[in-house]
Scaffold this active site. Structure first.
Site: not given
Ligand code: BGC
Length: 734
Positions: A273
């Site tokens: 993530d």
């Molecule tokens: C979130 C994810 C997301 C990623 C990319 C993160 O902050 O937890 O769910 O896919 O950002 O945008």
């Protein structure tokens, strides 16, 4: 088990790997951000084969910022550049958060779960897949599969709710929708199961926070939807921000390598993530980014995100003996698998021309919105309204066209979005508003113009903003705001019939307002067609059939409150007020509430939802009263049949639910556990026999040795409309 790969693909990967330098291999494990400009930095990475994936993150800020639109041509330019300039000419993978719709916004995932209609969920994600692929997205960072039992957590809106089985079903439906059974089709795109794993257990519903999860709960609750995604052949997964009992998920070899890959047979790649490798330093398990990268890589993480942690450190880590080249090879293989499966080594990924029918997608969005809304209350058959009834539509969200699209709708075409006011007035010319300035939602003006002769109907649109839902948004209180309660009370005091439409992303506690509402329609944040779908239900063109996939607590203090708990030895903490306990127990213990100052019962329980018709259930019948353990272990199943009849005066849809309880087992098992459901459409007076097949998959659980087992003993089976299902039959496993 559906496979992502085959022998041919593996052979081609062998050949390619043999030609790649270590630098190029590491490049495949590195994702870079594209924020709207094709910068020199990006070009430099692509030239040396230093990036395997590109995140179209112009809509970052957790999907809240207005998306910078990137043209397909721009994305193609970068793809072409990567193909032509990188040493081994490996296609680039583009990734984006496409959570519940691309340009057409569908209901938030928690709402879609409440439709209990996996086929329609699949259709919505298929349609979304077409729009996303046409835009240039290869992998979407969805489905979000975090089981959540705490509505204070803003991200509960993105997932399947509180039930692990609903999570399994949603996982399969969304993977099938995006990937369409064959990733090489032009309109297919890879799905990504996130957040792996246990993020939904964040303490106190505080986002990004610690989680304390036992192996038993991890396996029997949080991992189940991910197993289902792996079995559906999902292309990728995303490691989560949380720690799991002291070990960050992004450095967790036990969950990523041993469980997801080795045990569940997941064949795709795991991406971190946002900045999650870097965060290992803050989480206190790594001194610096190189150490964090080594930890994450050795734990089974395959690709970095946003922090260049792998891109900038893995070559040195391999050369320094901190990470083995075998581990790198396995990770590269996983990334290449997805690219081969997408067919990108056999066709020009820049030349795909995808057409889709936006009108058809909007029609689907309207159907799905109608399918997932939940009718919670309907005193004296207040609803449906006749189109000739004068209706005063008001409330803070009556005219809203943005909030209804929900969080993570940055790519939504917001020029098309139907408010409740517009949806209602499109159906009836008897709809009126507070004054000509339709956008007004000032409370004293709402009241000033409200009818007050005691015979009028008011539709008051309540709820919460999408800005307090989604990532990085948690609330301390889920109570509906005092202002809204006051508005409802005053509208009722004027003698009106008051219909509440609640547009919300999470369960809100409606207790204070509920007595003043004659009818309540829980409308969620249901996407661009929210207003039309609300009007369809209010005027009876659609018969509501959604059921709650997450308990609606009566107060914030009841949290956590979910139906599938284990039984306590004493009565004082009986969840759901001890409703599941049988009469004998009640006599002995005298079941009461868990709190001295509040009932333990939710306002509305899991699976609850009314229809404009009524259904009657027969007693469940099994085709065998006894099965041996050997039979179950070798795949034999039994059937449970239950008759359901439409006893009202209009056609309706009913979700028939089947729960089990393993009353005496080596581990404490839930009081009720959903193991199957089917949604049926029944005409007036029509009766149908619904059949469920239960075998190892439905009856098993992970025991203290982490083995998935069925144990000898009595299995209680309950069938009915919701988690209070009373139809009961038993099967003995001997
Ligand atoms: C979130 C994810 C997301 C990623 C990319 C993160 O902050 O937890 O769910 O896919 O950002 O945008």
């Amino acid at each position: 088990m559906k496979n992502l790969t085959n022998e041919k693909i593996e052979k081609r990967i062998d050949d390619l790997l043999a030609k790649m330098s270590l630098e190029e291999k590491v490049g495949q494990l590195h994702s870079i951000n594209y924020g709207g400009e094709f910068t020199d930095k990006i070009k430099n990475w692509l030239k040396k084969g230093g990036a395997g994936a590109m995140l179209l993150v112009d809509n970052a800020l957790a999907g809240e910022a207005e998306a910078v639109r990137v043209s397909r041509e721009k994305i193609n330019e970068m793809r072409r550049f990567a193909l032509e300039n990188s040493p081994s000419k490996i296609p680039l993978l583009t990734c984006r958060d496409v959570i519940h719709g691309m340009h057409t916004t569908y209901p938030i995932p928690l709402a879609q779960a409440s439709a209990f209609n996996p086929e329609m969920v699949r259709e919505c994600y298929r349609a979304t897949g077409e729009e996303a692929k046409a835009y240039g997205v290869d992998v979407s960072f969805a489905p979000m599969l975090d089981v959540s039992r705490d509505p204070r957590w803003g991200r509960c809106i993105e997932g399947p709710g509180e039930d692990p089985y609903v999570g399994e079903v949603m996982a399969k439906a969304i993977v099938d929708g995006f990937q369409d059974g064959d990733l090489s089709k032009d309109t297919s795109l890879g799905a990504c199961a996130k957040h792996f794993v246990g993020y939904g257990a964040s303490e106190g519903g505080r986002d990004y926070n610690r989680t304390e999860i036992s192996e038993y709960t991890l396996r029997n609750v949080y991992l189940r939807a991910f197993r289902s995604a792996a079995e559906s052949g999902i292309a990728s997964a995303m490691s989560s921000f949380n720690e799991i009992s002291g070990v960050p998920a992004t450095a967790n070899r036990h969950t990523m390598q041993e469980i997801l890959k080795d045990e569940f047979g997941f064949e795709g790649f795991v991406i971190a993530d946002w900045l999650a490798i870097y965060q290992l330093i803050r989480q206190g398990v790594a001194e610096d980014i190189a150490e964090a990268a080594a930890l994450a890589k050795n734990a089974g993480l395959d690709m970095d995100m946003a922090d260049d942690a792998f891109g900038e450190n893995l070559v040195a880590l391999v050369n320094g003996g901190k990470v083995s080249e075998d581990i790198i090879n396995d990770a590269v293989r996983r990334v290449l698998r997805v690219k081969f499966a997408l067919g990108y080594f056999d066709k020009d990924s820049c030349e795909q021309k995808i057409e889709y029918d936006m009108d058809a997608h909007r029609a689907l969005a309207r159907r799905m919105a109608g399918e997932c809304m939940v009718l919670l209350k309907n005193e004296n058959a207040t609803l449906p309204l006749s189109k000739d009834t004068p209706v005063y539509v008001c409330g803070p969200y009556a005219f809203d066209k943005r909030i209804i699209n929900g969080s993570w709708a940055a790519d939504g075409d917001l020029s098309y979005s139907v408010s409740v006011a517009d949806g209602m007035s499109a159906k009836s010319d008897k709809v009126c508003f507070s004054n000509d300035r339709r956008e007004l939602s000032v409370q004293d003006e709402i009241l000033r113009f409200a009818p007050r002769n005691g015979k009028q109907t008011v539709v008051v649109v309540l709820g919460e903003s999408d800005k307090v839902t989604g990532e990085n948004h948690s609330v301390e209180s889920i109570e509906i705001s005092a202002g809204q309660v006051d508005l409802v009370k005053r509208l009722k005091r004027m003698g009106n019939t008051v219909v509440g439409v609640v547009l919300a992303g999470r369960p809100l506690a409606l207790t204070e307002a509920e007595p003043y509402l004659d009818a309540i329609l829980w409308g969620w944040h249901s996407g661009c067609e929210t207003g039309n779908a609300v009007a369809d239900i209010i005027y009876g063109d659609v018969n509501p059939s959604g059921k709650l996939a997450m308990t609606l607590p009566a107060t914030t203090g009841q949290i956590p409150l979910y139906y599938n708990v284990t039984m306590s030895g004493r009565t004082s903490d009986a969840y759901y007020g001890g409703r599941f306990v049988n009469g004998d127990d009640e006599k002995i213990y005298g079941y009461n509430n868990m709190y001295d100052d509040m009932s333990a019962c939710p306002l509305y329980h899991f699976g609850y939802g009314l229809s404009y018709t009524t259904f009657e259930y027969g007693a469940p019948v099994v085709d065998t009263a006894e099965l041996s353990l050997d039979q179950i272990n070798s795949g034999k199943a039994f059937t449970v049949k239950v008759k359901v009849k439409n006893t009202g005066n209009r056609e309706g849809k009913e979700t028939v639910m089947c729960f089990i309880r393993d009353k005496v087992a080596s581990m404490m098992r839930p009081i009720r556990e959903l193991c199957a459901f089917e949604k049926v459409t029944l005409g007036t007076g029509e009766e149908r026999e619904v059949e469920f097949t239960l075998g190892f998959n439905q009856l098993s659980f992970y025991n203290a040795e982490n083995k998935r087992v069925v144990e000898p003993g009595k299995i209680e089976i309950y069938t009915g409309a919701d988690c209070y299902a009373e139809g009961n039959v038993n099967v003995k496993v001997v």
